[in-house]
Design an enzyme around this catalytic site. Structure first.
Site, short mmCIF file in Angstrom:
data_model
loop_
_atom_site.label_atom_id
_atom_site.label_comp_id
_atom_site.label_asym_id
_atom_site.label_seq_id
_atom_site.Cartn_x
_atom_site.Cartn_y
_atom_site.Cartn_z
N GLN A 1 9.78 8.40 -10.04
CA GLN A 1 8.57 8.97 -9.44
C GLN A 1 8.88 9.71 -8.14
OE1 GLN A 1 8.83 5.91 -10.70
NE2 GLN A 1 6.86 5.01 -11.24
N ASP B 1 -0.23 -0.93 -3.84
CA ASP B 1 -0.99 -1.18 -5.06
C ASP B 1 -2.00 -2.28 -4.81
OD1 ASP B 1 0.14 0.48 -7.40
OD2 ASP B 1 1.83 -0.09 -6.15
N ASN C 1 3.78 -3.29 -3.57
CA ASN C 1 4.04 -1.88 -3.86
C ASN C 1 5.26 -1.80 -4.77
OD1 ASN C 1 3.27 0.92 -3.32
ND2 ASN C 1 5.23 1.08 -2.28
N LYS C 2 5.61 -0.60 -5.17
CA LYS C 2 6.71 -0.37 -6.12
C LYS C 2 7.95 -1.19 -5.79
CE LYS C 2 6.89 1.77 -9.07
NZ LYS C 2 6.74 1.17 -10.43
C1 RUB Z 1 3.26 3.72 -7.64
C2 RUB Z 1 3.28 3.02 -6.32
C3 RUB Z 1 2.47 3.67 -5.23
C4 RUB Z 1 1.10 2.99 -5.16
C5 RUB Z 1 0.15 3.69 -4.22
O1 RUB Z 1 3.79 2.93 -8.69
O2 RUB Z 1 3.82 1.94 -6.15
O3 RUB Z 1 3.10 3.52 -3.99
O4 RUB Z 1 0.52 2.95 -6.44
O5 RUB Z 1 -0.20 4.92 -4.74
P1 RUB Z 1 3.68 3.46 -10.21
P2 RUB Z 1 -1.46 5.78 -4.21
O6 RUB Z 1 4.34 4.79 -10.23
O7 RUB Z 1 4.38 2.43 -11.03
O8 RUB Z 1 2.21 3.55 -10.55
O9 RUB Z 1 -1.24 6.07 -2.78
O10 RUB Z 1 -1.36 7.00 -5.08
O11 RUB Z 1 -2.70 4.99 -4.43
#
Ligand code: RUB
Length: 266
Positions: free
Chosen positions: A126, A164, A174-175
């Protein structure tokens, strides 16, 4: 395939990723189908995503349109607050892809110059999406393998991570990789901010999503087991501030404030 099922499939397969984009997509699906079985299906598409749960709860109390507008507004305020943390010529380190982080950086670019160091984020890369998005706005990005984090954090000024889930103790999920990054940030005395709207808050326990091991290594061999947990915990002590629409607050103050502001998040 119905539009509802297509959205569920896209959330499940990470075609739609990142807590905020997942929440928006889920709201869209909810406006198409909102019987209890469909809601359950949506929630189960990404179990470690309280923002998805919270936006649906809010839509149930109001309407999908009101929820959409409210959510947009808290995200915008979050980005304004985070963009103010960036000073001229700073190096910002980030991990994975967080819309909250990228939008804050794009906003900051309007008033100052800085650069970004970012990880590729195995297994699904990502981080490449982050790099591509920022480059479109002429933000200089230097890209590293995840295991390069130590060297790069030493050279960075601040760390921005998305979230998350934010727990009742002010811990952040988070990730995978975020814990290691937070430990290194602490070790090298760099400030780490979580950039996230407050609807990631969730006071109940949620299991961490285990993703398909094949994303890591598609191998079937005796004595080799592959694991693929999607998220991990960033301890409170490693977080300098949670930057949300509520301002930039310590994790403890954030939890106090979010409970006051959104008593319906239970
Ligand atoms: C994405 C991830 C992002 C959070 C926050 O993991 O960990 O840091 O979801 O995202 P994945 P946002 O790619 O497995 O979904 O700021 O877009 O809410």
């Amino acid at each position: 395939m119905s539009k509802f099922n297509k959205i569920v499939k896209d959330i499940k397969s990470l075609n739609i990723q990142g807590a905020r984009d997942i929440a928006f997509a889920a709201l869209n699906a909810y406006s198409l189908k909102n019987d209890s079985k469909s809601i359950k299906k949506l929630i189960n598409a990404r179990p470690t995503e309280p923002c998805l749960r919270n936006i649906i709860t809010f839509a149930q109390k109001t309407t999908p349109l009101i929820a959409h507008n409210y959510f947009n507004n808290i995200n915008k305020k979050t980005e304004i607050n985070a963009s103010k943390l960036i000073k001229r010529n700073n190096i910002i380190f980030t991990h994975c892809h967080s819309t909250s982080v990228t939008k804050s950086l794009i906003l900051a670019k309007k008033h100052t110059n800085f650069q970004v160091y970012n990880t590729e984020t195995r297994p699904l890369y990502q981080g490449r999406r982050t790099a591509r998005e920022l480059a479109k706005y002429k933000i200089k990005v230097t890209h590293f393998v995840d295991s390069g984090a130590d060297l790069e954090i030493r050279k960075s000024d601040i760390i921005f991570l998305g979230a998350d889930m934010i727990t009742n103790n002010g811990e952040v999920y988070n990730k995978i990789g975020s814990f290691m990054i937070s430990e290194l940030a602490k070790k090298h005395n760099k400030k780490l901010y979580i950039v996230s709207n407050s609807w990631k808050y969730y006071p109940k326990h949620l299991d961490i999503e285990q993703r398909n091991p094949k994303e890591v290594w598609d191998i079937n061999k005796r004595y080799i087991e592959v694991k693929n947990p999607a998220f991990e915990k960033v301890p409170r002590k490693n977080i300098n501030g949670i930057c949300s629409e509520l301002g930039i607050l310590s994790p403890k103050r954030f939890v106090k404030q979010v409970k006051k502001e959104y008593p319906w998040i239970k």
